[in-house]
Design an enzyme around this catalytic site. Structure first.
Site, short mmCIF file in Angstrom:
data_model
loop_
_atom_site.label_atom_id
_atom_site.label_comp_id
_atom_site.label_asym_id
_atom_site.label_seq_id
_atom_site.Cartn_x
_atom_site.Cartn_y
_atom_site.Cartn_z
N GLY A 59 -26.61 177.55 133.15
CA GLY A 59 -27.00 178.12 131.74
C GLY A 59 -26.75 179.48 131.40
O GLY A 59 -26.59 180.03 132.51
N CYS A 86 -25.67 176.83 139.77
CA CYS A 86 -25.39 178.24 139.10
C CYS A 86 -26.98 178.61 138.76
O CYS A 86 -27.78 178.65 139.28
CB CYS A 86 -24.41 178.11 137.87
SG CYS A 86 -24.13 179.82 137.50
N TYR A 87 -27.16 178.50 137.23
CA TYR A 87 -28.47 178.91 136.83
C TYR A 87 -29.70 177.88 137.49
O TYR A 87 -30.53 178.35 137.89
CB TYR A 87 -28.50 178.75 135.48
CG TYR A 87 -30.08 178.89 134.74
CD1 TYR A 87 -30.64 180.32 134.45
CD2 TYR A 87 -31.17 177.85 134.45
CE1 TYR A 87 -31.83 180.27 133.89
CE2 TYR A 87 -32.16 178.13 133.75
CZ TYR A 87 -32.73 179.21 133.62
OH TYR A 87 -33.95 179.40 133.20
N HIS A 173 -19.84 176.33 140.53
CA HIS A 173 -19.67 175.07 139.86
C HIS A 173 -18.60 174.10 140.53
O HIS A 173 -17.32 174.28 140.14
CB HIS A 173 -18.86 175.62 138.31
CG HIS A 173 -19.89 176.49 137.76
ND1 HIS A 173 -21.19 175.80 136.56
CD2 HIS A 173 -20.24 177.74 137.38
CE1 HIS A 173 -21.68 176.73 136.23
NE2 HIS A 173 -21.20 177.77 136.46
N GLU A 175 -18.33 171.23 139.38
CA GLU A 175 -18.06 170.33 138.30
C GLU A 175 -16.64 170.88 137.68
O GLU A 175 -15.95 169.99 136.84
CB GLU A 175 -18.80 169.92 137.29
CG GLU A 175 -19.32 171.23 136.31
CD GLU A 175 -20.52 172.26 137.14
OE1 GLU A 175 -20.33 172.52 138.17
OE2 GLU A 175 -20.87 173.11 136.09
N GLY A 228 -9.66 156.06 111.33
CA GLY A 228 -8.45 155.79 112.13
C GLY A 228 -8.33 156.41 113.57
O GLY A 228 -7.33 156.24 114.23
N GLY A 229 -9.25 157.23 113.52
CA GLY A 229 -9.45 157.90 114.86
C GLY A 229 -9.79 156.86 116.10
O GLY A 229 -10.07 155.76 115.69
N VAL A 230 -9.88 157.28 117.19
CA VAL A 230 -10.01 156.31 118.25
C VAL A 230 -11.58 155.82 118.18
O VAL A 230 -11.89 154.64 118.35
CB VAL A 230 -9.69 156.67 119.56
CG1 VAL A 230 -10.43 157.89 120.16
CG2 VAL A 230 -9.82 155.52 120.86
N ASP A 231 -12.44 156.70 117.99
CA ASP A 231 -14.04 156.12 118.26
C ASP A 231 -14.27 155.28 116.89
O ASP A 231 -14.86 154.09 117.25
CB ASP A 231 -14.79 157.52 118.15
CG ASP A 231 -14.45 158.48 119.00
OD1 ASP A 231 -13.91 158.23 119.90
OD2 ASP A 231 -14.87 159.64 119.09
N SER A 232 -14.01 155.37 115.49
CA SER A 232 -14.50 154.77 114.48
C SER A 232 -13.81 153.21 114.61
O SER A 232 -14.17 152.26 114.26
CB SER A 232 -14.43 155.40 113.23
OG SER A 232 -13.00 155.56 113.02
N SER A 233 -12.34 153.55 115.22
CA SER A 233 -11.41 152.38 115.48
C SER A 233 -12.17 151.45 116.60
O SER A 233 -12.27 150.01 116.32
CB SER A 233 -10.13 152.64 115.82
OG SER A 233 -9.46 153.45 114.81
N LYS A 370 -15.29 160.18 125.89
CA LYS A 370 -13.99 159.64 125.13
C LYS A 370 -13.06 158.79 126.04
O LYS A 370 -12.43 157.84 125.68
CB LYS A 370 -13.30 161.08 124.80
CG LYS A 370 -12.21 160.88 123.69
CD LYS A 370 -12.76 160.84 122.62
CE LYS A 370 -11.67 161.28 121.34
NZ LYS A 370 -12.46 161.04 120.19
#
Ligand code: XMP
Length: 514
Positions: A59, A86-87, A173, A175, A228-233, A370
């Site tokens: 953070g 870290c934090y 970090h 990650e 038309g993007g992957v999520d809404s498709s 994603k």
């Protein structure tokens, strides 16, 4: 079955999502939750998930800041393994009455750490390791309950563990990809210290999601705004499989779409047997955007018009449920789960139509990242073109045309963008890129075409490498690709005389120009 789960306490760090994703990539489910969650809420979560471990994120604060984020100290006594990063590392030390103070020299970027004792999360590591640091404060001393595991030149206690409890802290970090053996450190924690089993995968996700949608919606009607993007498709494909003809998908062609986008949508979704409404709203959007240069104004106008068009269509459908392609980072970034919301504001076109009441909202992808959505997309039978579609901003090409938008400029931008896309994909370079596109600048330059002097537009193109779009680097692509792109753009688009490549990283630049 209650899945093995690692909870990530969000202290507002920019890499919080990377922790969550990294855990899931290891086949273990993870949830990001606000760091100040009450003990009661945490107990409730434990009845839903088999919580095997907790990771405290980094953070931006110092533990001494007035509003520094805190956690309920009793969490340390639950017997759940904890790893502070870290934090998170500094806060555990602070709560344990250790000495945390500003470092003599701040460490940002690569650091060499000396591992004093390769045990616990550091098992299997060498004496010297390359890690990624980003901190101002440092832990200087800890009570006897704790043991130092590593140090750097400026951090006397860069890693620690509790002598009796499974509590660990890392100043760096793991990650972030720059920490060379970061994945091993996290795997040590997840599997060796927490004893997790790999039981999170995308297999069976679609089947369960369809079952859940059926239960939720019953005989009701659903409505989705398909971009038309992957999520809404993917959301559309899953709901279509659950309710079939009781789903209406509204696709608004704002005129700001890429080459061939509308045709592609029509073709893809015809096989799902849904009620697909393609609304040609090009003129309406162009009229509303006439003469507008300010990027924020453009965004607002497009958002407003989009909602109006969508509402008009929705009223006729009388749907009970609204389907949205919300994914996990959207939820976190919009503030429903934690502190990261304060760092990045999410800017999306769309939102909820205000004039219509729905019984409920259906968000089948609400827990997915994603890359997980792309796996479901493949599973749902969507074509590769959609599965691997690069992210595209809600306001579309409008934010890739600097200055006022006209039909002619849209045409130039669309053609240039298509050429960039074609050339990148012809060489198969897209697999390593986050995004690649053209921008029509507001600048003109002289050139010579045929034997005559020409004065035309400058087109810029951009290709970036990124994991999350929070940071990005410009892509170092072969010169022959750059040459082909520039030759084709200047040959095929008469109004363009010059092509430039954008070599700006994020930060300081953004991915998009506007
Ligand atoms: P920036 O330009 O903020 O972009 O570095 C980060 C990522 O977000 C996308 N982007 C948007 N997506 N609506 C969206 O849905 C928007 O208004 C918007 N603006 C940027 C951008 O394409 C990149 O992937």
């Amino acid at each position: 079955m209650r899945r093995d789960t690692i909870l990530v306490f969000d202290f507002g760090g920019q890499y919080t999502h990377l922790i969550g994703r990294n855990v899931r990539e290891n086949g273990v489910y993870s949830e990001i939750i606000p760091c100040d969650i009450s003990l009661e809420k945490l107990k409730k979560l434990r009845s839903k998930f088999n919580v095997k471990g907790i990771i405290f994120s980094g953070g931006p604060d110092s533990v001494y800041d007035k509003d520094a984020p805190k956690f309920d100290k009793r969490v340390l006594e639950l017997g759940i393994p904890i790893l502070g990063l870290c934090y998170g590392h500094q806060l555990i030390a602070h709560v344990a009455k250790g000495r945390v103070e500003p470092a003599k020299k701040k460490e940002f970027g690569y650091a060499e750490v000396t591992i004093d004792n390769p045990v616990g999360v550091l098992a299997g590591l060498s004496r010297k390791e390359k890690v990624w640091m980003s901190h101002g404060d440092t832990v200087f001393w800890l009570p006897d309950d704790f043991e130092r595991l590593a140090h750097t030149e400026n951090s006397p206690i860069a890693a620690f563990r509790h002598r009796k409890l499974k509590i660990f802290g890392l100043q760096w970090h793991p990650e972030v990809v720059h920490t060379v053996h970061g994945s091993l450190m996290l795997q040590n924690f997840i599997f060796k210290e927490c004893g997790c089993t790999k039981n999170w995968s995308m297999q069976g996700f679609s089947r369960n999601a369809i079952k859940e949608i059926k239960q939720k919606v019953g005989k009701g009607r659903c409505l989705v705004a398909l971009s038309g993007g992957v999520d809404s498709s993917v959301a559309t494909a899953l709901v279509a499989k659950a309710v079939g003809k009781r789903l209406t998908a509204v696709y608004v062609d704002t005129g700001m779409m890429r080459e061939g986008e509308t045709t592609q949508i029509k073709r893809t979704f015809s096989k799902f047997h849904i009620d697909l409404k393609i609304i040609d709203a090009k003129e309406r959007f162009l009229k509303a955007l006439k003469g507008v240069s300010d990027p924020e104004k453009k965004r607002k106008i497009i958002g407003r018009e989009f909602i109006r068009v969508f509402e008009e269509q929705a009223k006729a459908v009388k749907a009970d449920y609204l389907v949205q392609g919300t994914i996990y980072p959207d939820r976190v970034e919009s503030g429903s789960t934690g502190k990261s919301a304060l760092i990045k504001s999410h800017h999306n076109v769309g939102g909820l139509p205000k004039g219509i009441k729905f019984k409920a909202i259906v968000e089948p992808l609400r827990d997915l990242y994603k890359d997980e959505v792309r796996k479901v997309a493949k599973d749902a039978g969507l074509p590769d073109k959609i599965v691997h579609r690069q992210p595209f901003p809600g306001p579309g090409l409008a934010v890739r045309i600097v200055g006022p938008i006209t039909e002619e400029k849209l045409e130039i931008e669309r053609k240039a963008d298509h050429i960039v896309t074609e050339e990148i994909e012809r060489k198969g370079l897209e697999k390593n890129l986050w995004q690649y596109f053209a921008v029509l600048t507001d600048t003109k330059a002289t050139g010579v075409k045929g034997d005559a002097r020409a004065y035309g537009w400058v087109v810029a193109w951009r290709a970036v490498v990124s994991r999350e779009a929070m940071t990005a680097s410009f892509a170092e692509l072969p010169w022959d690709v750059a040459r082909r792109i520039s030759t084709r753009i200047t040959n095929e688009i008469p109004q363009v005389t010059r092509v430039v490549y954008d070599t700006t990283d994020k930060p300081p630049g953004m991915v998009e120009w506007e």
